[in-house]
Write a protein that holds these residues in place. Structure first.
Motif, short mmCIF file in Angstrom:
data_model
loop_
_atom_site.label_atom_id
_atom_site.label_comp_id
_atom_site.label_asym_id
_atom_site.label_seq_id
_atom_site.Cartn_x
_atom_site.Cartn_y
_atom_site.Cartn_z
N GLY A 244 112.73 -28.50 68.84
CA GLY A 244 112.59 -28.88 67.51
C GLY A 244 112.60 -30.45 67.54
O GLY A 244 112.22 -30.93 68.63
N HIS A 247 115.25 -34.16 62.10
CA HIS A 247 115.01 -34.58 60.83
C HIS A 247 115.84 -35.48 60.21
O HIS A 247 115.24 -36.43 59.71
CB HIS A 247 114.99 -33.25 59.88
N ARG A 257 114.50 -29.70 62.76
CA ARG A 257 113.59 -28.89 62.26
C ARG A 257 112.97 -28.25 63.32
O ARG A 257 112.38 -28.67 64.31
CB ARG A 257 112.54 -29.91 61.37
N ASN A 261 109.63 -24.78 60.58
CA ASN A 261 110.09 -25.41 59.57
C ASN A 261 111.45 -25.09 59.08
O ASN A 261 112.04 -25.74 58.15
CB ASN A 261 109.05 -25.62 58.44
N GLU A 262 112.11 -24.33 59.54
CA GLU A 262 113.53 -23.77 59.25
C GLU A 262 114.36 -24.93 59.91
O GLU A 262 114.17 -25.82 60.78
CB GLU A 262 114.02 -22.55 59.98
N VAL A 263 115.59 -25.29 59.02
CA VAL A 263 116.40 -26.43 59.66
C VAL A 263 117.62 -25.84 60.13
O VAL A 263 118.34 -24.85 59.37
CB VAL A 263 116.46 -27.63 58.68
N ASN A 295 124.93 -22.39 60.70
CA ASN A 295 123.69 -22.10 60.83
C ASN A 295 123.20 -20.52 60.57
O ASN A 295 123.98 -19.66 61.14
CB ASN A 295 123.09 -22.63 62.11
#
Length: 353
Positions: A244, A247, A257, A261-263, A295
């Motif tokens: 990733g 961000h 990220r 596009n999930e964080v 998460n």
């Protein structure tokens, strides 16, 4: 010289143009069990041979008990050595093999006999004293080699992959036996291995080597739970490495990220910067099934494998693949099912990609 018992000061070793060990600085405390862990060719055996006196450093200095020893011959370093192939004398009995170091030091016959008896009892081989090495199992030969290394009461014991030739069950038993001897006798042990489980099981500290340099040194839990480089994360145990970009960073926590596009939130190393490419490490056993604190990811099950003591799930989600270990007593999920998984930021460790 500080309080270190063994010290490598900027030690390098080259064979011609090939640099095997590069500017090694390593301190080992008295009574400590330190494993040198790494793949073949990483320099760990060469380091042990320099400490034992069988190889000379190209540059740098080696100290033991505040005395410089890299110019001393092996027999003046007061170190016992156990090799992978045991190096027992086939024409000698078990007792004669164990007594050999004392014979070379001119120890009296009466003292030798008493010390051999104690050494045999220590490794539980008293009943086999008159056998030859060819009449012993691999594990028994290993015990003889260990007793021979300890017979002259050395300050330091060096072991070069001594359990590599044993089967799994015997190797695990010998790991516990060596660990017990280390604690009972207060030995300083330097142990070379490429087996991660062996290093995690036995060591006070582990030095992970790669291309002649230490990638990371720390306790087994530090090395396993908080790898400082991608190499360490991959080499020690099993892990999921997820790609990733950073961000944002807030103190010791970073928001990553993922490719879809999930964080997620992870522990951040100091050198991470916003926008940089990273991978984070999450161990398979640290991922929980179902929603939880921290998460959360939505995944799909690609495969389920039964391992006896646990189930192993291969999942896809967040543009990545994950391996998860879970309780075998759970209702086995089916391939193709959707599955929510969760993990804590403190169980994720981000390093530069």
């Amino acid at each position: 010289m500080d309080n270190s018992f063994i010290r490598f000061d900027d030690v390098s070793k080259s064979f011609g143009a090939l640099k095997v060990v590069e500017e090694l600085n390593l301190d080992i405390g008295k009574g400590e069990f330190v494993s040198l862990l790494g793949p073949s060719g990483s320099g760990k055996t060469t380091i042990l041979m320099m400490l034992a006196g069988f190889e000379n450093p190209t540059s740098g200095a080696i100290w033991s008990d505040r005395k410089r020893i890299d110019k001393l011959p092996p027999h003046k370093r007061n170190m016992g050595v156990v090799f992978q192939n045991y190096a027992l004398f086939p024409h000698m009995t078990v007792s004669e093999n164990i007594a050999f170091p004392l014979k070379m030091r001119g120890t009296s016959r009466a003292d030798t006999s008493e010390r051999v008896k104690r050494a045999l009892d220590m490794v539980q081989l008293g009943a086999l004293a008159e056998r030859r090495p060819s009449q012993l199992s691999g594990g028994q030969q290993q015990r003889v080699a260990l007793a021979r290394a300890l017979i002259f009461e050395p300050e330091v014991v060096l072991m070069d992959e001594p359990l590599g030739a044993l089967d799994k069950q015997l190797r695990e038993q010998m790991q516990l036996d060596i660990r017990d001897l280390h604690k009972r006798l207060g030995l300083t042990v330097v142990f070379v291995t490429h087996d991660q489980t062996e290093a995690l099981t036995m060591s006070d500290r582990i030095a992970v080597f790669n291309h002649g340099k230490i990638e990371q040194i720390g306790s087994p839990s530090e090395i396993y739970d908080h790898p400082s480089t991608r190499f360490v994360a991959e080499f020690i145990g099993e892990t999921n490495l997820v790609a990733g970009s950073v961000h944002s960073i807030d103190g010791h926590e970073a928001v990553i990220r993922l490719e879809n596009n999930e964080v997620i939130k992870v522990v951040a190393k100091d050198r991470l910067r916003s926008g940089s490419k990273v991978v984070f490490s999450i161990r398979p056993e640290r991922i929980g099934l179902g929603a939880g604190p921290g998460n959360t990811l939505e995944t799909r099950i690609s495969d389920v494998v039964y391992y006896g003591d646990h189930l192993r799930l291969l999942l896809s989600g967040g543009g990545q693949s994950f391996v998860v270990k879970t309780d075998r007593n759970r209702l086995p999920p089916s391939v193709g099912d959707s599955l929510t998984v969760s993990f804590l930021p403190s169980d994720c460790w981000a390093v530069d990609a």
